[in-house]
Design an enzyme around this catalytic site. Structure first.
Site, short mmCIF file in Angstrom:
data_model
loop_
_atom_site.label_atom_id
_atom_site.label_comp_id
_atom_site.label_asym_id
_atom_site.label_seq_id
_atom_site.Cartn_x
_atom_site.Cartn_y
_atom_site.Cartn_z
N LYS A 10 7.77 41.62 -22.87
CA LYS A 10 7.78 40.72 -24.03
C LYS A 10 7.09 41.37 -25.24
O LYS A 10 6.38 42.38 -25.11
CB LYS A 10 7.09 39.41 -23.63
CG LYS A 10 7.85 38.61 -22.55
CD LYS A 10 7.13 37.28 -22.29
CE LYS A 10 7.89 36.43 -21.28
NZ LYS A 10 7.19 35.13 -21.05
N PHE A 58 7.09 23.32 -24.90
CA PHE A 58 6.82 24.67 -25.41
C PHE A 58 8.08 25.45 -25.78
O PHE A 58 8.01 26.61 -26.19
CB PHE A 58 5.98 25.47 -24.40
CG PHE A 58 6.62 25.60 -23.02
CD1 PHE A 58 7.57 26.57 -22.75
CD2 PHE A 58 6.24 24.74 -21.99
CE1 PHE A 58 8.14 26.70 -21.49
CE2 PHE A 58 6.80 24.85 -20.72
CZ PHE A 58 7.76 25.83 -20.48
N ARG A 86 8.25 39.09 -9.07
CA ARG A 86 7.40 37.92 -9.38
C ARG A 86 5.97 38.15 -8.86
O ARG A 86 5.00 37.76 -9.51
CB ARG A 86 7.99 36.65 -8.75
CG ARG A 86 9.37 36.26 -9.23
CD ARG A 86 9.43 35.64 -10.58
NE ARG A 86 8.57 34.49 -10.75
CZ ARG A 86 8.53 33.75 -11.86
NH1 ARG A 86 9.32 34.04 -12.89
NH2 ARG A 86 7.71 32.73 -11.97
N THR A 92 2.27 32.61 -14.06
CA THR A 92 2.66 32.41 -15.46
C THR A 92 1.44 32.45 -16.39
O THR A 92 1.47 33.09 -17.45
CB THR A 92 3.38 31.05 -15.62
OG1 THR A 92 4.45 31.00 -14.67
CG2 THR A 92 3.92 30.86 -17.02
N ARG A 103 0.30 40.38 -15.37
CA ARG A 103 -0.20 39.32 -16.25
C ARG A 103 -1.72 39.25 -16.24
O ARG A 103 -2.34 38.97 -17.27
CB ARG A 103 0.45 37.99 -15.88
CG ARG A 103 1.90 37.93 -16.39
CD ARG A 103 2.67 36.80 -15.79
NE ARG A 103 3.88 36.51 -16.54
CZ ARG A 103 4.80 35.64 -16.13
NH1 ARG A 103 4.64 35.00 -15.00
NH2 ARG A 103 5.89 35.43 -16.86
N GLU A 127 21.02 36.31 -15.71
CA GLU A 127 20.18 36.96 -16.72
C GLU A 127 20.55 38.44 -16.91
O GLU A 127 20.51 38.95 -18.02
CB GLU A 127 18.70 36.81 -16.34
CG GLU A 127 18.21 35.38 -16.45
CD GLU A 127 16.75 35.17 -16.05
OE1 GLU A 127 16.30 34.02 -16.11
OE2 GLU A 127 16.08 36.15 -15.68
N1 UDP Z 1 5.29 28.96 -21.17
C1 UDP Z 1 4.44 28.47 -22.14
N2 UDP Z 1 3.68 27.36 -21.84
C2 UDP Z 1 3.74 26.73 -20.64
C3 UDP Z 1 4.60 27.23 -19.66
C4 UDP Z 1 5.37 28.35 -19.95
O1 UDP Z 1 4.36 29.03 -23.21
O2 UDP Z 1 3.03 25.74 -20.44
C5 UDP Z 1 6.11 30.14 -21.46
C6 UDP Z 1 5.56 31.38 -20.78
O3 UDP Z 1 5.67 32.47 -21.68
C7 UDP Z 1 6.48 31.55 -19.60
C8 UDP Z 1 7.81 31.02 -20.14
O4 UDP Z 1 7.43 29.94 -21.00
O5 UDP Z 1 6.53 32.90 -19.19
C9 UDP Z 1 8.78 30.52 -19.11
O6 UDP Z 1 8.12 29.58 -18.29
P1 UDP Z 1 8.27 29.61 -16.70
O7 UDP Z 1 7.68 28.35 -16.17
O8 UDP Z 1 9.69 29.93 -16.35
O9 UDP Z 1 7.30 30.82 -16.27
P2 UDP Z 1 7.63 32.27 -15.71
O10 UDP Z 1 8.88 32.17 -14.89
O11 UDP Z 1 7.79 33.18 -16.90
O12 UDP Z 1 6.43 32.62 -14.88
MG MG Z 2 10.74 31.36 -15.33
#
Ligand code: UDP
Ligand code: MG
Length: 135
Positions: A10, A58, A86, A92, A103, A127
């Site tokens: 990112k 968000f 993952r 996340t 992360r 994707e």
């Molecule tokens: N995100 C955010 N706020 C939240 C949850 C998610 O900004 O409360 C963003 C974060 O950058 C995340 C993306 O949205 O990576 C996609 O969310 P997802 O739940 O799919 O998480 P990921 O799969 O990336 O772990």
């Molecule tokens: Mg996701």
């Protein structure tokens, strides 16, 4: 099972010159980088890519963010690549991510968490196709 998954480095990580460091981590963890390209996407493209999150509070911020600067999109391949990616990425929220994960090491906040990874077989296919469609 050998799988392929989509990874995105990112804007926050590209901006801090972490591309090679993150790629090296994938290689060390036995995920092969089959394809890689540095691009910048429009907000509309980000909105399409993240449409699964369109009802989330968000969503708008997320789309602005992903389109805010260059990103590196990659196809990773390896044994259980979707789950492995993952695991290597971590939770996340960088604050909750396990030690040694991307992360935890490099994420700034839940928004600027440095990497994306597909979360299922279907989403990985979709994707990969989104970014590497052969016309
Ligand atoms: N995100 C955010 N706020 C939240 C949850 C998610 O900004 O409360 C963003 C974060 O950058 C995340 C993306 O949205 O990576 C996609 O969310 P997802 O739940 O799919 O998480 P990921 O799969 O990336 O772990
Ligand atoms: Mg996701």
């Amino acid at each position: 099972m050998i799988e392929q998954t989509l990874s995105i480095i990112k804007p926050d990580a590209v901006e801090r010159n972490l591309v090679e460091t993150i790629k090296k981590k994938f290689s060390q963890e036995k995920l092969k980088i089959l394809k890689s390209k540095k691009i910048q996407i429009s907000k509309d493209e980000a909105a399409e890519f993240y449409k699964i999150h369109q009802t989330k509070p968000f969503y708008d911020r997320l789309c602005n963010y992903l389109s805010s600067g260059p990103i590196v999109v990659m196809v990773l391949e390896g044994e259980n690549a979707i789950k492995e990616n993952r695991r290597i990425m971590g939770s996340t929220n960088p604050k909750e991510a396990a030690e040694g994960t991307i992360r935890k090491l490099y994420g700034i906040s839940i928004d600027k968490n440095s990497v994306h990874g597909s979360d299922s077989t279907d989403n990985a296919k979709q994707e990969i196709n989104f970014f590497f469609k052969i016309n």
